[in-house]
Design an enzyme around this catalytic site. Sequence first.
Site, PDB file in Angstrom:
ATOM      1  CB  SER A 133     -50.614 -91.298 -74.379  1.00  0.00           C
ATOM      2  OG  SER A 133     -51.907 -91.782 -74.873  1.00  0.00           O
ATOM      3  CE  LYS A 159     -50.689 -95.179 -74.064  1.00  0.00           C
ATOM      4  NZ  LYS A 159     -51.116 -95.462 -72.665  1.00  0.00           N
ATOM      5  CE  LYS A 161     -54.628 -94.037 -75.543  1.00  0.00           C
ATOM      6  NZ  LYS A 161     -54.898 -94.781 -74.549  1.00  0.00           N
ATOM      7  CG  ASP A 186     -53.192 -97.847 -74.883  1.00  0.00           C
ATOM      8  OD1 ASP A 186     -53.840 -99.017 -74.889  1.00  0.00           O
ATOM      9  OD2 ASP A 186     -53.259 -97.324 -74.118  1.00  0.00           O
ATOM     10  CD  GLU A 211     -50.995 -98.785 -72.256  1.00  0.00           C
ATOM     11  OE1 GLU A 211     -49.899 -98.481 -72.619  1.00  0.00           O
ATOM     12  OE2 GLU A 211     -51.908 -98.167 -71.746  1.00  0.00           O
ATOM     13  CG  ASP A 236     -54.256 -98.994 -69.114  1.00  0.00           C
ATOM     14  OD1 ASP A 236     -54.674 -98.896 -67.991  1.00  0.00           O
ATOM     15  OD2 ASP A 236     -54.378 -97.839 -69.838  1.00  0.00           O
ATOM     16  CE  LYS A 260     -53.528 -95.262 -67.302  1.00  0.00           C
ATOM     17  NZ  LYS A 260     -54.808 -95.272 -68.551  1.00  0.00           N
ATOM     18  N   GLY A 288     -51.052 -92.478 -67.392  1.00  0.00           N
ATOM     19  CA  GLY A 288     -51.767 -91.173 -67.270  1.00  0.00           C
ATOM     20  C   GLY A 288     -53.098 -91.383 -67.451  1.00  0.00           C
TER      21      GLY A 288
HETATM   22  O1  OSB Z   1     -55.037 -96.229 -72.075  1.00  0.00           O
HETATM   23  O2  OSB Z   1     -53.699 -95.324 -71.145  1.00  0.00           O
HETATM   24  C1  OSB Z   1     -54.707 -95.212 -71.509  1.00  0.00           C
HETATM   25  C2  OSB Z   1     -56.061 -91.558 -71.295  1.00  0.00           C
HETATM   26  C3  OSB Z   1     -57.041 -91.662 -70.733  1.00  0.00           C
HETATM   27  C4  OSB Z   1     -57.451 -93.225 -70.774  1.00  0.00           C
HETATM   28  C5  OSB Z   1     -56.828 -94.102 -70.842  1.00  0.00           C
HETATM   29  C6  OSB Z   1     -55.411 -93.898 -71.271  1.00  0.00           C
HETATM   30  C7  OSB Z   1     -55.211 -92.684 -71.544  1.00  0.00           C
HETATM   31  C8  OSB Z   1     -53.842 -92.300 -72.114  1.00  0.00           C
HETATM   32  C9  OSB Z   1     -53.316 -90.759 -71.871  1.00  0.00           C
HETATM   33  O3  OSB Z   1     -53.245 -92.923 -72.724  1.00  0.00           O
HETATM   34  C10 OSB Z   1     -52.494 -90.894 -71.088  1.00  0.00           C
HETATM   35  C11 OSB Z   1     -52.004 -89.427 -70.625  1.00  0.00           C
HETATM   36  O4  OSB Z   1     -51.347 -88.575 -71.367  1.00  0.00           O
HETATM   37  O5  OSB Z   1     -52.474 -88.995 -69.435  1.00  0.00           O
HETATM   38 MG    MG Z   2     -53.977 -97.718 -71.808  1.00  0.00          MG
END
Ligand code: OSB
Ligand code: MG
Length: 367
Positions: A133, A159, A161, A186, A211, A236, A260, A288
């Site tokens: 991510s 992924k 952001k 995301d 996402e 999520d 999660k 994650g």
């Molecule tokens: O939206 O999935 C998410 C990290 C912190 C809070 C929300 C998210 C995330 C990530 C990182 O996308 C996922 C990871 O690499 O642990």
């Molecule tokens: Mg997310």
Amino acid sequence: MEVKLHQLKIPLKTSFKTSYGEMDAKEFLLIELIDCDGIIAYGEVEAFARPDYTEETIETAYNIITTFLIPGLQNWQFTHPQDFREKFKWIRGNQMAKAGIEMALWDLYAKKKEVSLQELIGGTKQKVAVGVSLGIQENETALLNTIRRYVQKGYQRVKLKIQPGKDIRFIAAAREAFPNLTLMADANSAYKVSDIVLLKKLDQFNLAMIEQPFSEKDFIDHAELQKQIKTAICLDENLRSLEDVRQAHLLGSCKAINLKLARVGGYSEALDIINYCHQNNLLVWCGGMLEAGIGRAHNLLLASREEFVFPGDISASSRYFEEDIICEPFELIGDSLQVPKGFGIGVTLNNQVIKRFLKNTKTMVLR
Ligand code: OSB
Ligand code: MG
């Protein structure tokens, strides 16, 4: 039994930017349970320092754990970790606080039975394909360079952001430069229903999914968008329980589920969600929270179940940290991580590293 709550703060190698904010350190609680036979079990509380992803923070989780969860374990004739959820059902919300304790109880139970936690929760794979991510970058050039770095390491699912103003052009540039990469976006709730026209433009880039475009309370606008695009929507932030997943499914709000452990209160709820998704044709995959080694190991054990066919946000330890808190940091082999073996969680603490990043430890003794 003795419970230790270690407060840690580990700097991230590079800051992680999402639509709601930026993080440059992973602050969390490490849970250590020590039972009367001296067996030691571990959990991780993933709530962040600020209540910007969900409502919980490290402080609220600390409060719930020390005021209600640990005292509630006193005199509890613990037979199976599955019973934890029912016992603490009366505590509303606070899934991350609950998950940290619950995952440690599963580890403890597996170690007492002398089986792997993987086996206990029905995981079978020896290795698990994972993705990465990537936070929001300054511009398209920085984004392409960052993607390239991770693709070269072996990641085959990336992924990205996004946020308003850093969406269509960024995704278009990524797709153009990496025509065959499994890409997804995301938004972490950054858009409103009035952005549907813009979001529909993402449909042309062959993304694996989009996402959480809308609010963490919304099922209706997500359903409307899902009706209008062919790309799968993944939820999520919305999904804190099986009941939430059921609502999302019945309303048509998504086709994929970011699962999660931390966000749904632990293994018991997660396993029910996996079953529901499997029966109802929802793609379920492991999300994650920038976990340190203990949380990362728990994620990997869960993702070793056969139902997980889409690579999760479970990158190697070195994605975020110079040094992980476990003696067996997770390393990428091809596009996969090796699932830890041994009784319980299968990893051990690196006390040298922990000492360096430890802010405080609270010990509570139960009789
Ligand atoms: O939206 O999935 C998410 C990290 C912190 C809070 C929300 C998210 C995330 C990530 C990182 O996308 C996922 C990871 O690499 O642990
Ligand atoms: Mg997310």
